[in-house]
Design a protein around this motif. Structure first.
Motif, PDB file in Angstrom:
ATOM      1  N   TYR A 195      -7.792   7.639  -6.901  1.00 14.36           N
ATOM      2  CA  TYR A 195      -7.531   9.075  -6.747  1.00 14.36           C
ATOM      3  C   TYR A 195      -8.595   9.715  -5.867  1.00 14.36           C
TER       4      TYR A 195
ATOM      5  N   ASN B 267       0.860  -1.180   0.000  1.00  9.96           N
ATOM      6  CA  ASN B 267       0.000   0.000   0.000  1.00  9.96           C
ATOM      7  C   ASN B 267       0.893   1.225   0.000  1.00  9.96           C
ATOM      8  N   LYS B 268       0.580   2.142  -0.858  1.00  9.98           N
ATOM      9  CA  LYS B 268       1.293   3.417  -0.852  1.00  9.98           C
ATOM     10  C   LYS B 268       0.259   4.521  -0.985  1.00  9.98           C
ATOM     11  N   TYR B 269       0.368   5.526  -0.140  1.00 13.18           N
ATOM     12  CA  TYR B 269      -0.559   6.656  -0.176  1.00 13.18           C
ATOM     13  C   TYR B 269       0.245   7.945  -0.190  1.00 13.18           C
ATOM     14  N   GLN B 270      -0.146   8.838  -1.107  1.00 15.10           N
ATOM     15  CA  GLN B 270       0.500  10.144  -1.148  1.00 15.10           C
ATOM     16  C   GLN B 270      -0.430  11.132  -1.818  1.00 15.10           C
ATOM     17  N   SER B 271      -0.699  12.214  -1.153  1.00 15.60           N
ATOM     18  CA  SER B 271      -1.465  13.338  -1.708  1.00 15.60           C
ATOM     19  C   SER B 271      -2.782  12.904  -2.359  1.00 15.60           C
TER      20      SER B 271
ATOM     21  N   LEU C 235      -3.969   6.518  -3.754  1.00 18.17           N
ATOM     22  CA  LEU C 235      -3.700   5.244  -3.097  1.00 18.17           C
ATOM     23  C   LEU C 235      -3.319   4.210  -4.149  1.00 18.17           C
TER      24      LEU C 235
END
Length: 100
Positions: A94, A27-31, A34
């Protein structure tokens, strides 16, 4: 979506000999974006149609459609890749808000 994908990964790898089983979840989340990648071991037979292999296909086999609906809701993308003895699902969503 997440639960369905993990359940499917665990079920698929349970059919593989014990020493070869794995499920990898990233899992990667940024701004507000996801990224979810789930990779698992499976039997070598490819399933290009992504249809359920369960005998009761009335009650089962709706997961891919459900995943695609969630991905569409968040204007995202999803890919399902069957490499024979490995299966990978990659989804990008998004507009995801973090609630604290």
């Amino acid at each position: 979506m997440y639960g369905n994908l993990v359940d499917n990964a665990v079920e698929a790898c349970s059919k593989v000999p014990e020493g070869q089983r794995f499920v990898k979840i990233e899992n990667k989340y940024q701004s507000g974006i996801l990224l979810l990648i789930i990779t698992n071991s499976k039997t070598g037979k490819k399933n290009k149609s992504l249809k359920t292999t369960k005998k009761d296909n009335i009650r089962h086999g709706h997961g891919v459609q459900g995943v695609r609906k969630v991905v569409e809701k968040y204007n995202g993308t999803v890919s399902f890749t069957d490499k024979g003895d490995i299966f990978e699902v990659s989804a990008m969503l998004y507009g995801i808000e973090v609630k604290e």
